[in-house]
Motif scaffolding. Structure first.
Motif, PDB file in Angstrom:
ATOM      1  N   ILE A   1       0.846  -1.197   0.000  1.00  0.00           N
ATOM      2  CA  ILE A   1       0.000   0.000   0.000  1.00  0.00           C
ATOM      3  C   ILE A   1       0.879   1.244   0.000  1.00  0.00           C
ATOM      4  N   ARG A   2       0.642   2.132  -0.940  1.00  0.00           N
ATOM      5  CA  ARG A   2       1.334   3.423  -0.913  1.00  0.00           C
ATOM      6  C   ARG A   2       0.439   4.431  -0.195  1.00  0.00           C
ATOM      7  N   THR A   3       0.939   4.933   0.922  1.00  0.00           N
ATOM      8  CA  THR A   3       0.168   5.876   1.736  1.00  0.00           C
ATOM      9  C   THR A   3       1.122   6.607   2.662  1.00  0.00           C
TER      10      THR A   3
ATOM     11  N   SER B   1     -16.817  -6.841  -2.928  1.00  0.00           N
ATOM     12  CA  SER B   1     -17.725  -6.461  -1.836  1.00  0.00           C
ATOM     13  C   SER B   1     -17.291  -5.205  -1.098  1.00  0.00           C
ATOM     14  N   GLY B   2     -16.105  -4.701  -1.406  1.00  0.00           N
ATOM     15  CA  GLY B   2     -15.564  -3.574  -0.653  1.00  0.00           C
ATOM     16  C   GLY B   2     -14.850  -4.000   0.602  1.00  0.00           C
ATOM     17  N   GLY B   3     -14.777  -5.316   0.836  1.00  0.00           N
ATOM     18  CA  GLY B   3     -14.119  -5.818   2.038  1.00  0.00           C
ATOM     19  C   GLY B   3     -12.635  -5.516   2.084  1.00  0.00           C
ATOM     20  N   LEU B   4     -11.971  -5.515   0.917  1.00  0.00           N
ATOM     21  CA  LEU B   4     -10.534  -5.240   0.915  1.00  0.00           C
ATOM     22  C   LEU B   4     -10.267  -3.801   1.330  1.00  0.00           C
ATOM     23  N   ASP B   5     -11.079  -2.876   0.823  1.00  0.00           N
ATOM     24  CA  ASP B   5     -10.925  -1.470   1.227  1.00  0.00           C
ATOM     25  C   ASP B   5     -11.140  -1.317   2.733  1.00  0.00           C
TER      26      ASP B   5
ATOM     27  N   ILE C   1      -8.116  -2.649   4.647  1.00  0.00           N
ATOM     28  CA  ILE C   1      -6.961  -1.751   4.600  1.00  0.00           C
ATOM     29  C   ILE C   1      -7.180  -0.549   5.520  1.00  0.00           C
ATOM     30  N   ARG C   2      -8.392   0.018   5.494  1.00  0.00           N
ATOM     31  CA  ARG C   2      -8.650   1.221   6.292  1.00  0.00           C
ATOM     32  C   ARG C   2      -8.658   0.917   7.787  1.00  0.00           C
ATOM     33  N   GLN C   3      -8.933  -0.317   8.155  1.00  0.00           N
ATOM     34  CA  GLN C   3      -8.839  -0.668   9.561  1.00  0.00           C
ATOM     35  C   GLN C   3      -7.404  -0.562  10.069  1.00  0.00           C
TER      36      GLN C   3
ATOM     37  N   ARG D   1      -7.351   7.669   5.189  1.00  0.00           N
ATOM     38  CA  ARG D   1      -6.379   8.465   4.445  1.00  0.00           C
ATOM     39  C   ARG D   1      -6.256   7.892   3.037  1.00  0.00           C
ATOM     40  N   PRO D   2      -5.822   8.680   2.069  1.00  0.00           N
ATOM     41  CA  PRO D   2      -5.692   8.169   0.705  1.00  0.00           C
ATOM     42  C   PRO D   2      -4.646   7.050   0.644  1.00  0.00           C
ATOM     43  N   TYR D   3      -4.869   6.090  -0.257  1.00  0.00           N
ATOM     44  CA  TYR D   3      -3.892   5.026  -0.453  1.00  0.00           C
ATOM     45  C   TYR D   3      -4.011   4.483  -1.874  1.00  0.00           C
TER      46      TYR D   3
END
Length: 548
Positions: free
Chosen positions: A189-191, A242-246, A249-251, A256-258
Motif C-alpha cells: 500500500i502506498r500511503t 464487496s468492498g471488504g478489501l478497502d 486496509i482502512r482498519q 487516508r488516501p492510499y
C-alpha cells in the motif's frame, strides 16, 4: 578446466545472480540459463534484506546501493490486540556500515544485480533457455535446453526457485515437508504513515483481524507491506468486489488516501531437499528449501547458499582445494536449511495453533507477556534472519575455550568463535586504500589475524600453487581497541578466517595454523582431523538425467 568450460547457473533470480557475480569475482567464466523469455518485474516479492546479506552483495558492488535505495528499520515491535508487548533493536558486535535490515522490492534488487552482471565480461546470460536435460561425467556437466541447444560446463549451481520440481526430480531429490492450510493476503500500500517508517510491526489478534495475525513492514516510496492471515476459503476477488478489501486496509491505516501497488494470496511451505549436492550439481535457494516468510529467512538464506557454493567451486577449479571441499556445501547449507525450518516451523505453530491445547497455551503466553518478561521470551512472531553458525562444520577447528552457547537472544548475535561470522570493523591495510573493512579483507582468500604476543606463521605468501593466504597483525589493521574488542581476541591468539568471513579456527600455536587451513580446505592428506570425501554424502555422479 579450460576457458570454454563455464560454471553453469540455472536460474537468474537473486540467488542465481549473486552466484554468478561471486564466481566471476574469483575469475571464473559463468553462463546463466533461465527458462523465462526475459526478466519479469512483477510484484515486490521478497523485500527484507539482512545486514550480512547486504555485505555479501557489497562484495560484488551492489550492497551499498541496495542499502541506499531501501528503507532502513532498526526496531521490531510486537502487539497483542491493541497493547504493545515488547520491542527490540538489533545488536552489532563490530561496526558494520550496513543497517540490520533494509526493505526494498526484490524487483529493484534484481535490476541492480542485472546492471552489475551486464558490466561483467565473464558472465553470459541466456534468457529463454529452459533446461530439459542434464548429464554428468568425471570431467563436467552437459545441459540440454528445450530448443535443442546444449552447453558444457564444469559445475552447475541450480537455483531455479520454488518451481524447480522437474530439476529436483531429475536429480533424484526428495523435497520433504508440509504445506500450511491457512492462507495469507499481502498488499503493498502506498500511503502516508510517517510514524511507522523505521519499524516492523506484528499484531496478534487485533480487533481488525480477530483470531489471526497482521504483519506490517515499511518499504521505499511511502509504501507499506501489510500481511494478513486469512481463512483457508478466502476469496480475494470476492473481497474486492464487496468492498471488504478497502475496509480491511482502512482498519489498519485509517481514513487516508492510499494506492494498492501489489496484492497476492498465498500459502506457506516448509520443505527441504535431502541433498544439496548431487555430483557436480549444487542446489541452492528456494529450489533447495522453502520456509514460511516470517523472519525473512528465504531469500537471505539463499544468498548465503550462493556465497558458500561460489567460493568452494572457485577454490576447486583453481586447484586450491580438492573436490572433496564441495561435500561441505551440503554439510553446511543443509544444516542451515534445517535450522531455518525449525525456527519458522515453531513460528507457524505459534501463529496457527494445531489444536485447542496449543491455542490455549498461546493465549496464556500472550496475556502474561504484557507484564511477565519470561512470557515475552515465549512469544514467537518470527525470529528474524541471521547467518548460520558453522560450529559443527567439518571445516571448523573447534576451540574448547570458546564453546558455542547456542542460539542467542532475539536481536543479538553470538560471541565470535570458530564457525561464527566474524564481526565487521574498520581496518587499515598498510599500502592499500581499497580495503577499509575486515570482511572485505577476509573475502579475498584465507586470512590469519595474529595477536600482539603470538608468533607469525609462515603463511603470508601461501603454499606454492595454493590459495591466497594473508597474515596480518591485529595491531597493524587497527591500532585502537575496536577490532580486538569486537573479536574478544587475546594477545596470544591467531584467528583463521574463511573466504566467506566465517571464523575457521582460533589458535594459540603458530604451528597449528597450517593444519587449520588444510582442514578448512578439506585437505585430509595434510590434516588427519579433516573429513574424508564420502560418495554417500552427495559425491555420486548421476548420468543421463532427464528433466520431464
Amino acid at each position: 578446466m579450460t576457458a570454454t568450460d563455464p560454471v553453469l547457473v540455472l536460474g537468474c533470480g537473486p540467488v542465481g545472480q549473486t552466484t554468478a557475480l561471486l564466481l566471476a569475482r574469483w575469475g571464473l567464466p559463468v553462463a546463466v540459463l533461465d527458462g523465462r523469455p526475459a526478466r519479469d518485474l512483477v510484484g515486490s516479492k521478497a523485500i527484507c534484506q539482512q545486514r550480512d546479506v547486504l555485505d555479501v552483495w557489497d562484495a560484488v558492488g551492489v550492497g551499498a546501493e541496495v542499502a541506499r535505495r531501501g528503507v532502513t528499520w532498526t526496531t521490531a515491535r510486537t502487539f497483542h490486540r491493541d497493547r504493545e508487548l515488547f520491542s527490540f533493536r538489533f545488536a552489532d558486535r563490530g561496526r558494520s556500515p550496513f543497517p540490520p535490515f533494509v526493505n526494498i522490492s526484490q524487483c529493484e534488487t534484481e535490476e541492480l544485480l542485472d546492471e552489475r552482471i551486464a558490466a561483467e565480461p565473464l558472465i553470459e546470460v541466456r534468457w529463454g533457455a529452459r533446461v530439459v536435460g542434464l548429464t554428468q561425467d568425471e570431467a563436467g556437466v552437459t545441459v540440454t535446453c528445450a530448443d535443442g541447444a546444449t552447453l558444457r560446463g564444469s559445475y552447475v549451481v541450480a537455483c531455479p526457485g520454488s518451481r524447480g520440481d522437474a530439476l529436483r526430480a531429475a536429480l533424484g531429490l526428495r523435497f520433504d515437508g508440509e504445506t500450511f492450510d491457512d492462507h495469507f493476503l499481502i498488499c503493498d500500500i502506498r500511503t502516508d504513515l510517517p510514524s511507522w517508517q523505521t519499524e516492523r510491526r506484528f499484531y496478534f489478534d487485533p480487533a481488525w483481524n480477530p483470531g489471526r495475525q497482521v504483519l506490517i513492514h515499511p518499504c521505499p516510496d511511502s509504501t507499506f507491506r501489510i500481511d494478513w492471515q486469512v481463512p483457508p476459503d478466502f476469496d480475494l476477488t470476492a473481497e474486492e468486489a464487496s468492498g471488504g478489501l478497502d475496509r480491511r486496509i482502512r482498519q489498519v491505516i485509517g481514513d487516508r488516501p492510499y494506492e494498492i501497488v501489489w496484492k497476492s494470496v498465498y500459502r506457506f511451505h516448509s520443505r527441504v531437499v535431502d541433498r544439496m549436492r548431487v555430483g557436480r550439481v549444487l542446489v541452492a535457494g528456494d529450489a533447495a528449501h522453502l520456509v514460511a516468510p516470517f523472519g525473512a529467512r528465504g531469500l537471505n538464506s539463499g544468498v548465503l547458499d550462493a556465497e558458500n557454493a561460489a567460493w568452494k567451486i572457485a577454490f576447486v577449479l583453481r586447484g586450491w582445494a580438492p573436490e572433496s571441499l564441495l561435500s561441505s556445501y551440503h554439510a553446511e547449507r543443509h544444516a542451515a536449511a534445517l535450522e531455518n525450518l525449525a525456527v519458522t516451523g515453531a513460528t507457524m505453530r505459534f501463529l496457527v495453533p494445531r489444536d485447542e491445547d496449543e491455542a490455549r497455551h498461546r493465549l496464556d503466553v500472550l496475556e502474561r507477556a504484557a507484564t511477565d518478561p519470561e512470557a515475552r521470551a515465549q512469544v514467537d512472531s518470527g525470529r528474524l534472519a541471521e547467518p548460520f553458525w558453522y560450529v559443527d562444520s567439518p571445516l571448523t577447528t573447534p576451540d574448547a575455550r570458546r564453546p558455542f552457547p547456542g542460539r542467542p537472544a532475539r536481536g543479538d548475535v553470538p560471541v565470535p568463535a570458530p564457525g561464527i561470522l566474524v564481526p565487521d570493523c574498520p581496518v587499515t591495510v598498510p599500502g592499500r586504500a581499497d580495503v577499509v573493512r575486515l570482511r572485505q579483507l577476509a573475502r579475498e582468500g584465507v586470512t590469519v589475524l595474529v595477536g600482539d604476543d603470538a608468533p607469525l606463521p609462515s603463511l603470508a605468501e601461501g603454499p606454492a600453487g595454493g590459495p591466497p593466504v594473508a597474515v596480518h597483525r591485529i595491531r597493524d589493521l587497527d591500532a585502537g581497541p575496536t577490532l580486538r574488542e569486537a573479536l574478544g581476541a587475546r594477545p596470544d591468539e591467531l584467528w583463521v578466517l574463511r573466504p566467506d568471513a566465517h571464523v575457521a579456527a582460533v589458535l594459540t600455536r603458530a604451528a597449528d595454523a597450517a593444519p587449520a587451513i588444510a582442514r578448512l580446505l578439506a585437505r585430509p592428506q595434510q590434516d588427519p582431523r579433516a573429513p574424508r570425501h564420502s560418495q554417500a554424502r552427495g559425491g555420486t555422479l548421476h548420468e543421463g538425467l532427464q528433466v520431464v
